[in-house]
Scaffold this motif. Structure first.
Motif, PDB file in Angstrom:
ATOM      1  N   ASP A 172       0.943  -1.411   0.115  1.00 21.68           N
ATOM      2  CA  ASP A 172      -0.245   0.030   0.276  1.00 21.68           C
ATOM      3  C   ASP A 172       0.579   1.857  -0.092  1.00 21.68           C
ATOM      4  N   ILE A 173       1.722   1.106   0.878  1.00 22.43           N
ATOM      5  CA  ILE A 173       3.012   2.535   0.833  1.00 22.43           C
ATOM      6  C   ILE A 173       3.556   2.696  -0.137  1.00 22.43           C
ATOM      7  N   GLU A 174       3.563   1.559  -1.576  1.00 22.18           N
ATOM      8  CA  GLU A 174       4.371   1.679  -2.942  1.00 22.18           C
ATOM      9  C   GLU A 174       3.401   2.307  -4.147  1.00 22.18           C
ATOM     10  N   THR A 175       2.612   1.605  -3.326  1.00 19.73           N
ATOM     11  CA  THR A 175       0.788   2.041  -4.494  1.00 19.73           C
ATOM     12  C   THR A 175       0.702   3.683  -4.709  1.00 19.73           C
ATOM     13  N   ALA A 176       0.631   4.201  -3.202  1.00 20.33           N
ATOM     14  CA  ALA A 176       0.792   5.934  -2.419  1.00 20.33           C
ATOM     15  C   ALA A 176       1.608   6.595  -3.465  1.00 20.33           C
ATOM     16  N   ILE A 177       3.118   5.818  -2.992  1.00 20.25           N
ATOM     17  CA  ILE A 177       4.063   6.685  -3.018  1.00 20.25           C
ATOM     18  C   ILE A 177       4.132   6.648  -5.486  1.00 20.25           C
ATOM     19  N   ASN A 178       4.069   5.479  -5.489  1.00 17.75           N
ATOM     20  CA  ASN A 178       3.760   5.555  -7.421  1.00 17.75           C
ATOM     21  C   ASN A 178       2.662   5.599  -7.671  1.00 17.75           C
ATOM     22  N   SER A 179       1.439   6.547  -7.182  1.00 17.69           N
ATOM     23  CA  SER A 179       1.139   7.188  -7.289  1.00 17.69           C
ATOM     24  C   SER A 179       1.163   8.884  -7.446  1.00 17.69           C
ATOM     25  N   GLY A 180       1.832   9.182  -6.823  1.00 15.60           N
ATOM     26  CA  GLY A 180       1.581  10.536  -6.005  1.00 15.60           C
ATOM     27  C   GLY A 180       0.792  10.711  -5.135  1.00 15.60           C
ATOM     28  N   MET A 181       0.636  10.097  -4.057  1.00 14.05           N
ATOM     29  CA  MET A 181      -0.348  10.133  -3.221  1.00 14.05           C
ATOM     30  C   MET A 181       0.129  10.472  -2.080  1.00 14.05           C
ATOM     31  N   PHE A 182      -0.562  10.711  -0.873  1.00 12.56           N
ATOM     32  CA  PHE A 182      -0.298  11.439   0.453  1.00 12.56           C
ATOM     33  C   PHE A 182      -0.469   9.338   0.924  1.00 12.56           C
ATOM     34  N   PRO A 183       1.052   8.984   1.421  1.00 15.35           N
ATOM     35  CA  PRO A 183       1.335   7.397   2.341  1.00 15.35           C
ATOM     36  C   PRO A 183       1.235   7.327   3.774  1.00 15.35           C
ATOM     37  N   VAL A 184      -0.136   6.651   4.350  1.00 18.67           N
ATOM     38  CA  VAL A 184      -0.281   6.570   5.692  1.00 18.67           C
ATOM     39  C   VAL A 184      -0.920   4.918   6.273  1.00 18.67           C
ATOM     40  N   GLY A 185       0.440   4.675   6.834  1.00 23.64           N
ATOM     41  CA  GLY A 185       0.196   3.288   7.193  1.00 23.64           C
ATOM     42  C   GLY A 185      -0.175   3.033   8.372  1.00 23.64           C
ATOM     43  N   ALA A 186      -0.949   1.905   8.214  1.00 19.07           N
ATOM     44  CA  ALA A 186      -2.168   1.850   9.647  1.00 19.07           C
ATOM     45  C   ALA A 186      -1.691   0.746  10.311  1.00 19.07           C
ATOM     46  N   LEU A 187      -1.021   1.126  11.967  1.00 25.00           N
ATOM     47  CA  LEU A 187      -0.982   0.688  12.748  1.00 25.00           C
ATOM     48  C   LEU A 187      -1.820  -1.393  13.180  1.00 25.00           C
ATOM     49  N   TRP A 188      -2.964  -0.848  12.802  1.00 30.94           N
ATOM     50  CA  TRP A 188      -3.577  -2.117  13.443  1.00 30.94           C
ATOM     51  C   TRP A 188      -3.272  -3.824  12.810  1.00 30.94           C
ATOM     52  N   GLY A 189      -3.183  -3.297  11.190  1.00 32.95           N
ATOM     53  CA  GLY A 189      -3.468  -3.675  10.651  1.00 32.95           C
ATOM     54  C   GLY A 189      -2.323  -5.331  10.852  1.00 32.95           C
ATOM     55  N   PHE A 190      -1.115  -5.705   9.318  1.00 34.56           N
ATOM     56  CA  PHE A 190      -0.994  -7.471   9.470  1.00 34.56           C
ATOM     57  C   PHE A 190       0.475  -7.351   9.629  1.00 34.56           C
ATOM     58  N   ARG A 191       0.413  -5.542   9.509  1.00 31.31           N
ATOM     59  CA  ARG A 191       2.546  -5.719   9.082  1.00 31.31           C
ATOM     60  C   ARG A 191       2.844  -4.357  10.230  1.00 31.31           C
ATOM     61  N   THR A 192       4.397  -4.948  10.456  1.00 30.36           N
ATOM     62  CA  THR A 192       5.122  -4.072  11.565  1.00 30.36           C
ATOM     63  C   THR A 192       5.614  -2.331  11.416  1.00 30.36           C
ATOM     64  N   LYS A 193       5.328  -1.639  12.397  1.00 29.24           N
ATOM     65  CA  LYS A 193       5.125  -0.116  12.226  1.00 29.24           C
ATOM     66  C   LYS A 193       6.811  -0.042  11.347  1.00 29.24           C
ATOM     67  N   ASP A 194       8.335  -1.319  11.238  1.00 27.44           N
ATOM     68  CA  ASP A 194       9.243  -0.756  10.690  1.00 27.44           C
ATOM     69  C   ASP A 194       8.883  -1.207   8.711  1.00 27.44           C
ATOM     70  N   GLU A 195       8.317  -1.653   9.036  1.00 26.24           N
ATOM     71  CA  GLU A 195       8.271  -2.381   7.459  1.00 26.24           C
ATOM     72  C   GLU A 195       7.689  -0.998   7.000  1.00 26.24           C
ATOM     73  N   LEU A 196       6.522  -0.226   7.808  1.00 22.88           N
ATOM     74  CA  LEU A 196       5.006   1.020   6.798  1.00 22.88           C
ATOM     75  C   LEU A 196       6.847   1.871   6.963  1.00 22.88           C
ATOM     76  N   LEU A 197       7.503   2.503   7.730  1.00 24.16           N
ATOM     77  CA  LEU A 197       8.568   3.239   7.687  1.00 24.16           C
ATOM     78  C   LEU A 197       9.349   2.895   6.422  1.00 24.16           C
ATOM     79  N   ARG A 198      10.029   1.905   6.261  1.00 20.22           N
ATOM     80  CA  ARG A 198      11.236   1.323   5.508  1.00 20.22           C
ATOM     81  C   ARG A 198      10.462   1.598   4.427  1.00 20.22           C
ATOM     82  N   TYR A 199       9.096   1.450   4.083  1.00 16.17           N
ATOM     83  CA  TYR A 199       9.081   1.949   2.700  1.00 16.17           C
ATOM     84  C   TYR A 199       8.213   3.353   1.948  1.00 16.17           C
ATOM     85  N   GLY A 200       8.152   4.038   3.281  1.00 18.53           N
ATOM     86  CA  GLY A 200       8.456   5.429   3.461  1.00 18.53           C
ATOM     87  C   GLY A 200       7.052   6.187   3.059  1.00 18.53           C
TER      88      GLY A 200
END
Length: 222
Positions: A172-200
């Motif tokens: 999702d973060i990559e999709t947002a960046i590829n599309s020129g949208m503002f990427p927001v990571g949801a911390l209640w989901g399936f992946r980690t804070k580190d992953e979301l930050l690492r991908y931007g």
């Protein structure tokens, strides 16, 4: 920056679908004599569409024809059980109602098959106005390709730079960046804070109610 629209991922963002996904595919795996997997493993299997889900879950030497058969079986079983144990994340319905009342465009973009995407949104979010609800569709690349996200942008007549994209994974973060949208990571989901930050991810949220701040507070986007 003034945002006028939001696109949500589905699995792990709008809905906790993991119980139904795990049970459905593990049933298919058992029928084929393959090992089943844990919930934690499935958190990293999901996200790239049903075909990739099968590829990740089966032994590496599984023949293509068997994987295709299992994909059909999984889609059928999941289609019959996709609303058994899936649930809305705490605070999400209230957020969506607030966004509707604020006249902020809401859409969904998922790599889940399109029919299932539409069905679970209709089932769990009845009464919420969505402008676009897109799942995986034939001929359209899945996330993180930007094609479908840009299609939503064009459909709602709002440029990507004015759209917030919320998701729980690197896809999702990559999709947002590829599309020129503002990427927001949801911390209640399936992946980690580190992953979301690492991908931007430019912002992380612990609870759905925090998303509304992005539209109300310019400092939230810095």
């Amino acid at each position: 920056m003034s945002f006028k629209a939001i696109i949500f991922d589905l699995d792990g963002t709008l809905l906790n679908t993991l119980n139904d996904i795990v049970r459905s595919l593990n049933e298919v795996l058992k029928c084929h004599g393959f090992p089943i997997h844990s919930f934690d493993e499935y958190k990293y299997f999901v996200g790239n569409g049903a075909k990739t889900l099968i590829d990740r879950a089966v032994p590496k030497d599984t023949e293509s024809f068997e994987k295709e058969k299992m994909l059909d079986e999984y889609l059928k079983y999941y289609g019959e059980h996709q609303c058994d144990d899936t649930c809305v994340y705490e605070g999400m319905r209230e957020l969506l109602q607030d966004l509707n009342e604020a006249d902020i465009s809401i859409s969904v973009l998922s790599n889940k098959p399109h029919n299932s995407t539409v069905q679970v949104i209709d089932h769990y979010y009845k009464g919420i106005k969505f402008d676009c609800v897109y799942g995986q569709r034939s001929g359209i690349p899945i996330k993180p390709d930007k094609t479908a996200a840009i299609m939503i942008s064009e459909s709602i007549h709002i440029p990507p730079s004015e759209i917030v994209f919320v998701g729980d994974s690197n896809v999702d973060i990559e999709t947002a960046i590829n599309s020129g949208m503002f990427p927001v990571g949801a911390l209640w989901g399936f992946r980690t804070k580190d992953e979301l930050l690492r991908y931007g991810a430019k912002k992380l949220v612990l609870h759905p109610k925090e998303i509304l701040d992005i539209f109300c507070d310019k400092e939230a986007t810095r």
